[in-house]
Write a protein that holds these residues in place. Structure first.
Motif, mmCIF file in Angstrom:
data_model
loop_
_atom_site.group_PDB
_atom_site.id
_atom_site.type_symbol
_atom_site.label_atom_id
_atom_site.label_comp_id
_atom_site.label_asym_id
_atom_site.label_seq_id
_atom_site.Cartn_x
_atom_site.Cartn_y
_atom_site.Cartn_z
ATOM 1 N N LEU A 195 -0.688 29.864 -25.488
ATOM 2 C CA LEU A 195 -1.744 30.700 -23.879
ATOM 3 C C LEU A 195 -1.737 31.286 -23.653
ATOM 4 O O LEU A 195 -1.012 31.596 -23.182
ATOM 5 N N ALA B 213 6.670 29.216 -21.908
ATOM 6 C CA ALA B 213 5.124 28.801 -22.374
ATOM 7 C C ALA B 213 5.449 30.347 -23.770
ATOM 8 O O ALA B 213 4.266 30.144 -23.933
ATOM 9 N N LEU C 221 -2.321 22.250 -23.012
ATOM 10 C CA LEU C 221 -1.316 22.528 -22.983
ATOM 11 C C LEU C 221 -0.353 21.254 -23.084
ATOM 12 O O LEU C 221 0.408 21.470 -23.807
ATOM 13 N N THR C 222 -0.777 20.223 -21.940
ATOM 14 C CA THR C 222 -0.394 19.293 -22.263
ATOM 15 C C THR C 222 -0.424 18.355 -23.611
ATOM 16 O O THR C 222 0.483 17.377 -23.604
ATOM 17 N N MET D 38 4.031 25.491 -27.489
ATOM 18 C CA MET D 38 3.282 26.093 -25.861
ATOM 19 C C MET D 38 3.133 27.221 -26.136
ATOM 20 O O MET D 38 2.603 27.641 -25.139
ATOM 21 N N PHE E 91 5.338 19.057 -25.386
ATOM 22 C CA PHE E 91 5.078 19.654 -23.982
ATOM 23 C C PHE E 91 6.092 18.542 -22.767
ATOM 24 O O PHE E 91 5.973 17.366 -22.821
ATOM 25 N N SER F 32 0.101 19.277 -26.356
ATOM 26 C CA SER F 32 0.766 19.495 -27.313
ATOM 27 C C SER F 32 2.106 18.130 -27.085
ATOM 28 O O SER F 32 2.872 18.331 -26.324
ATOM 29 N N ARG G 215 -3.548 19.749 -14.695
ATOM 30 C CA ARG G 215 -3.678 19.203 -15.489
ATOM 31 C C ARG G 215 -4.367 18.610 -16.677
ATOM 32 O O ARG G 215 -4.336 19.018 -17.626
ATOM 33 N N SER H 237 1.848 31.402 -17.009
ATOM 34 C CA SER H 237 3.132 30.967 -16.626
ATOM 35 C C SER H 237 3.050 30.931 -15.019
ATOM 36 O O SER H 237 1.980 31.760 -14.986
ATOM 37 N N TYR I 273 8.185 22.484 -18.039
ATOM 38 C CA TYR I 273 7.782 23.835 -18.338
ATOM 39 C C TYR I 273 7.549 24.253 -16.540
ATOM 40 O O TYR I 273 7.444 25.764 -16.251
#
Length: 218
Positions: A168, A160, A142-143, A165, A148, A145, A134, A209, A153
């Protein structure tokens, strides 16, 4: 343009300041792709000079090679590019490095980040196998968002590809027969070709993922 063919300490004719000033003046550029480096335009070493591409207020799409995504200079430059929506990073460094909360800028404008590498290159820098995932660059993207959910997840990798999300992606560059050992050159050629034909910004690849990273290393 091989900017690393002439390093600042060897620039006795002061060519690099001219190049830096010329690139910095591209105020209206919207798309830029640096195939062979991260647009290396430092004029002294060591330096605290800002990344030149951070001076382009209209920049929307940016592709860089082998940039250190955990470096403070890169993160500060990203913060300045408020119009940047698509970022393509080829064989980047620093993916496994933790970034402090205070060093990571909010990047709500970024809609899409693509990591370009060979399949083996991707597996060398897995995101979810690290306990500190993280706090690394991709983990923080990602986190941050607003939608999220760590539990959802980690339990459902398919998430993903949904909602906020879906930003990526990994792109696997195939290695042609006889080009083994030339991964850097093959990736550079792939990026160059897709930048020239205009498809670089539209290709998505595979969402990053846990399922993808559970493929055993060869």
């Amino acid at each position: 343009m091989p900017l690393r063919s002439l390093y600042p300490e060897d620039d006795h004719n002061r060519v690099r300041p001219i190049l830096r000033a010329a690139f910095a003046s591209l105020k209206f550029i919207k798309e830029f792709c640096s195939v062979r480096d991260e647009l290396f335009l430092d004029t002294v070493n060591p330096t605290n000079e800002a990344k030149v591409w951070s001076f382009w207020p209209h920049l929307e799409h940016l592709a860089l090679y082998n940039v250190d995504v955990a470096s403070s200079k890169f993160l500060i430059a990203l913060r300045r590019c408020e119009g940047l929506t698509k970022l393509v990073l080829t064989r980047p460094d620093g993916l496994e490095m933790s970034i402090e909360d205070s060093d990571f800028p909010p990047l709500p404008h970024l809609q899409l980040i693509k990591i370009v590498n060979t399949a083996e290159g991707h597996r060398q820098w897995p995101l979810f196998r690290r306990l500190t995932w993280r706090s690394c660059f991709l983990g923080r993207i990602l986190t941050e968002s607003p939608h999220f959910s760590p539990a959802n997840y980690m339990a459902e990798p398919a998430a993903a590809a949904q909602g906020a999300m879906a930003k990526l992606f990994n792109i696997n560059v195939p290695i042609p027969a006889g080009r083994e050992g030339y991964e850097a050159e093959v990736c550079q050629e792939w990026v160059r070709n897709h930048a020239v034909d205009g498809s670089l910004w539209e290709l998505h690849g595979a969402p990053i993922s846990r399922d993808m990273e559970e493929t055993p290393l060869c």
